[in-house]
Design a protein around this motif. Structure first.
Motif, mmCIF file in Angstrom:
data_model
loop_
_atom_site.group_PDB
_atom_site.id
_atom_site.type_symbol
_atom_site.label_atom_id
_atom_site.label_comp_id
_atom_site.label_asym_id
_atom_site.label_seq_id
_atom_site.Cartn_x
_atom_site.Cartn_y
_atom_site.Cartn_z
ATOM 1 N N UNK A 422 0.823 -1.212 0.000
ATOM 2 C CA UNK A 422 0.000 0.000 0.000
ATOM 3 C C UNK A 422 0.856 1.260 0.000
ATOM 4 N N UNK A 423 2.023 1.213 0.629
ATOM 5 C CA UNK A 423 2.929 2.366 0.626
ATOM 6 C C UNK A 423 3.458 2.646 -0.775
ATOM 7 N N UNK A 424 3.825 1.601 -1.498
ATOM 8 C CA UNK A 424 4.289 1.756 -2.876
ATOM 9 C C UNK A 424 3.193 2.385 -3.736
ATOM 10 N N UNK A 425 1.970 1.891 -3.572
ATOM 11 C CA UNK A 425 0.833 2.421 -4.340
ATOM 12 C C UNK A 425 0.578 3.880 -3.977
ATOM 13 N N UNK A 426 0.692 4.218 -2.697
ATOM 14 C CA UNK A 426 0.480 5.589 -2.221
ATOM 15 C C UNK A 426 1.460 6.545 -2.901
ATOM 16 N N UNK A 427 2.733 6.189 -2.915
ATOM 17 C CA UNK A 427 3.766 7.044 -3.499
ATOM 18 C C UNK A 427 3.552 7.197 -5.013
ATOM 19 N N UNK A 428 3.266 6.087 -5.683
ATOM 20 C CA UNK A 428 3.070 6.120 -7.138
ATOM 21 C C UNK A 428 1.887 7.002 -7.511
ATOM 22 N N UNK A 429 0.786 6.872 -6.787
ATOM 23 C CA UNK A 429 -0.430 7.608 -7.128
ATOM 24 C C UNK A 429 -0.285 9.111 -6.947
ATOM 25 N N UNK A 430 0.257 9.510 -5.815
ATOM 26 C CA UNK A 430 0.354 10.942 -5.564
ATOM 27 C C UNK A 430 1.386 11.616 -6.459
ATOM 28 N N UNK A 431 2.423 10.896 -6.866
ATOM 29 C CA UNK A 431 3.376 11.476 -7.813
ATOM 30 C C UNK A 431 2.702 11.746 -9.154
ATOM 31 N N UNK A 432 1.845 10.816 -9.599
ATOM 32 C CA UNK A 432 1.101 11.008 -10.841
ATOM 33 C C UNK A 432 0.074 12.123 -10.703
ATOM 34 N N UNK A 433 -0.603 12.171 -9.564
ATOM 35 C CA UNK A 433 -1.637 13.189 -9.346
ATOM 36 C C UNK A 433 -1.042 14.593 -9.363
ATOM 37 N N UNK A 434 0.073 14.800 -8.665
ATOM 38 C CA UNK A 434 0.686 16.133 -8.606
ATOM 39 C C UNK A 434 1.240 16.539 -9.968
ATOM 40 N N UNK A 435 1.739 15.574 -10.730
ATOM 41 C CA UNK A 435 2.261 15.879 -12.060
ATOM 42 C C UNK A 435 1.148 16.382 -12.974
ATOM 43 N N UNK A 436 -0.009 15.689 -12.960
ATOM 44 C CA UNK A 436 -1.114 16.070 -13.837
ATOM 45 C C UNK A 436 -1.824 17.338 -13.373
ATOM 46 N N UNK A 437 -1.898 17.548 -12.072
ATOM 47 C CA UNK A 437 -2.679 18.658 -11.533
ATOM 48 C C UNK A 437 -1.898 19.958 -11.402
ATOM 49 N N UNK A 438 -0.630 19.848 -11.042
ATOM 50 C CA UNK A 438 0.144 21.057 -10.732
ATOM 51 C C UNK A 438 1.395 21.218 -11.602
ATOM 52 N N UNK A 439 1.715 20.213 -12.405
ATOM 53 C CA UNK A 439 2.922 20.288 -13.220
ATOM 54 C C UNK A 439 2.754 21.185 -14.442
ATOM 55 N N UNK A 440 3.791 21.266 -15.216
ATOM 56 C CA UNK A 440 3.782 22.095 -16.427
ATOM 57 C C UNK A 440 3.160 21.316 -17.581
ATOM 58 N N UNK A 441 2.315 22.000 -18.348
ATOM 59 C CA UNK A 441 1.677 21.370 -19.508
ATOM 60 C C UNK A 441 2.721 21.148 -20.594
ATOM 61 N N UNK A 442 2.895 19.898 -21.005
ATOM 62 C CA UNK A 442 3.887 19.573 -22.034
ATOM 63 C C UNK A 442 3.229 19.167 -23.350
ATOM 64 N N UNK A 443 1.920 19.053 -23.335
ATOM 65 C CA UNK A 443 1.198 18.680 -24.545
ATOM 66 C C UNK A 443 0.301 19.802 -25.011
ATOM 67 N N UNK A 444 -0.750 19.448 -25.704
ATOM 68 C CA UNK A 444 -1.695 20.422 -26.260
ATOM 69 C C UNK A 444 -2.944 20.478 -25.398
ATOM 70 N N UNK A 445 -3.518 21.666 -25.263
ATOM 71 C CA UNK A 445 -4.774 21.836 -24.520
ATOM 72 C C UNK A 445 -5.900 21.966 -25.538
ATOM 73 N N UNK A 446 -6.817 21.001 -25.511
ATOM 74 C CA UNK A 446 -7.919 20.974 -26.480
ATOM 75 C C UNK A 446 -9.140 21.770 -26.010
ATOM 76 N N UNK A 447 -9.333 21.803 -24.684
ATOM 77 C CA UNK A 447 -10.542 22.429 -24.125
ATOM 78 C C UNK A 447 -10.105 23.212 -22.889
ATOM 79 N N UNK A 448 -10.214 24.516 -22.925
ATOM 80 C CA UNK A 448 -9.570 25.362 -21.921
ATOM 81 C C UNK A 448 -10.498 25.834 -20.809
ATOM 82 N N UNK A 449 -11.535 25.060 -20.510
ATOM 83 C CA UNK A 449 -12.408 25.449 -19.405
ATOM 84 C C UNK A 449 -13.004 24.213 -18.740
ATOM 85 N N UNK A 450 -13.575 24.424 -17.562
ATOM 86 C CA UNK A 450 -14.173 23.345 -16.784
ATOM 87 C C UNK A 450 -15.438 22.829 -17.460
ATOM 88 N N UNK A 451 -15.759 21.547 -17.243
ATOM 89 C CA UNK A 451 -17.028 21.006 -17.717
ATOM 90 C C UNK A 451 -18.174 21.703 -16.975
#
Length: 491
Positions: A422-451
């Protein structure tokens, strides 16, 4: 009209209504939502009947609804409605972007109700052979939902899904045949030799050596459909290629119905003389599944494949809890099925939002989601927090109870292994979450607003369920789970 007959009839009627409906998105979406609501209300009424009068029987005892089956009808009712509600918005986006046709959307809506029929039948089958057939039917219905897109990768994932699951369920069929042969030889009653309600009462009279073989076959068969290692390999591909609502349906409900099938066999083993054997086998299976999935989670950057491996991991948690055994361990396993259903449906539906925003499932190309879509980020965070067992979220309850059961039974090695995984899963998940939520956009943004709020309502409802089941003790639901423990473990 008998309630068990009604909850089987309604999904079939709904699928027929949608099948003959015109190719009009508004009409199809409205009918899909209305039909889903009616089916969900009927299922909730059936569950209330179990709470008030106890186990319900129908069709000469071939069908029944006990507390254990009622727990899984909760998933079909609540999770299923949220997924179907979201699917109307999801397919509207993809129709606008020309990724899917209106005919394909209609097919998906029709098949979702056929899948609901098959899942419901698997939950209320007292006849073990009918239960097996119903689970096979869920594969046949959902494979066309997985391979909905007209491309090579989609077809390959659908082919892999149906081949592996069908071969796996062949082992479950062998388990069913052996169980019937063994019980018929002992009970000398053709009618009751295959009925779960009778088998669990007569379990001590069955041959223990044959029961061990039966349980192994059942574990391989239903474990394949549930996603236990090593026969889990279909699951990441099916989730990665299928539409987000299909992934939510598969992970949130379909694989739980397979786990219910395994629970029925586990209950027979627990009430016989091989309870220790079945617990040891489940403990090994659960531990292996947890560590294999944890390894792949560290290396995964496709958001849908990441959540797919989470399905594998949490099926491992359920198997581990059953391996720990005892009333607390079994309670944790049954509760975890519900907690994971709500959580994983929420997780996969958020991938529908992220795919619309970024046009990709690659988390390396995502970033800054907290500013682009703050509500989606919060909902994504709720699913992640629950998946890793943060206190206050549904999955924490069952994982804590699993730890408690293992400690009280003196299985300290198992406790350490469980904590490490569970510790391994915890570390893996939060690293992915912070990258997607707070990291720098490296791809293209198709839709620039909230649903819109309407588009996010299904996700909000699931997030509410994830949090409320982690904070509050719903008396009616806990009664169902406690009664399920009594069925599995025996009074």
């Amino acid at each position: 009209m008998d309630i068990l007959f009604l909850i089987l009839l309604l999904p079939l009627v709904c699928s027929l209504i949608l099948f003959i409906s015109p190719l009009n998105l508004r009409v199809l979406s409205a009918l899909h939502i209305l039909c889903s609501a009616v089916v969900s209300l009927a299922l909730l009424y059936a569950i209330s009947r179990v709470l008030s009068v106890g186990t319900i029987y129908a069709f000469n005892d071939m069908l029944f609804l006990d507390s254990l089956g009622a727990v899984f009808l909760v998933l079909i009712s609540l999770t299923g409605f949220c997924v179907n509600l979201y699917s109307t918005s999801y397919f509207k986006w993809h129709l606008n972007s020309s990724n899917l046709s209106l005919k394909q959307t209609k097919i998906n809506f029709v098949l979702s109700h056929i899948t609901t029929f098959a899942m419901t039948l698997s939950c209320i089958s007292n006849n073990m052979a009918i239960m097996w057939a119903a689970l096979e039917a869920t594969t046949l219905a959902t494979v066309f939902m997985v391979a909905l897109k007209d491309n090579k990768r989609s077809l390959e994932s659908g082919y892999k899904y149906i081949v592996i699951c069908s071969v796996g369920l062949a082992f479950a069929m062998f388990a069913t045949i052996l169980l019937y042969s063994s019980s018929l030889n002992t009970l000398h009653d053709e009618k009751s030799a295959i009925l779960f309600s009778n088998l669990i009462l007569q379990a001590t009279n069955l041959n223990p050596d044959v029961l061990k073989l039966i349980f192994i076959f059942a574990l391989i068969g239903f474990g394949t459909k549930a996603g236990l290692v090593p026969t889990h390999t279909w699951l990441p591909d099916a989730h990665a290629q299928g539409p987000a609502p299909t992934s939510a349906m598969l992970s949130g409900i379909v694989i739980k119905c397979a786990m219910l099938g395994l629970l029925r066999y586990y209950a027979i083993a627990s009430n016989a003389t091989i309870g220790d054997f079945s617990e040891q086998v489940m403990l090994i299976s659960g531990t292996l599944t947890l560590f294999v999935s944890a390894f792949f989670l560290i290396r995964q950057h496709d958001i849908k494949r990441m959540f797919a491996y989470h399905s594998v991991a949490h099926m491992g948690v359920i198997a581990f809890a059953l391996g720990v055994g005892g009333k607390i361990g079994i309670f944790a396993a049954v509760f975890h099925c519900t907690a994971h259903s709500f959580t994983k449906a929420l997780a996969f539906l958020t991938t529908g939002n992220t795919a619309r925003i970024y046009g990709t499932n690659d988390m390396d190309k995502m970033g800054n989601m907290v500013r682009l879509a703050p509500l989606t980020t919060v909902l994504f965070g709720v699913s992640i927090c629950s998946l890793v067992g943060v206190p206050g979220f549904a999955i924490f309850v069952s994982e804590f109870l699993t730890f408690k059961a293992a400690v009280l039974s003196g299985q300290f090695t198992a406790v350490v292994l469980f904590a490490v995984a569970l510790t391994i899963i915890f570390i893996a998940d939060f690293s992915h979450f912070f990258m997607a939520s707070f990291g720098e956009v490296k791809g293209e943004i198709k839709f620039k607003k909230e649903m819109s709020l309407w588009e996010n309502i299904p996700l909000i409802l699931l997030a509410f369920l994830v949090i409320s089941f982690g904070v509050w003790q719903f008396e009616s639901f806990w009664t169902l789970v406690q009664n399920s423990v009594m069925i599995i473990k025996g009074n």
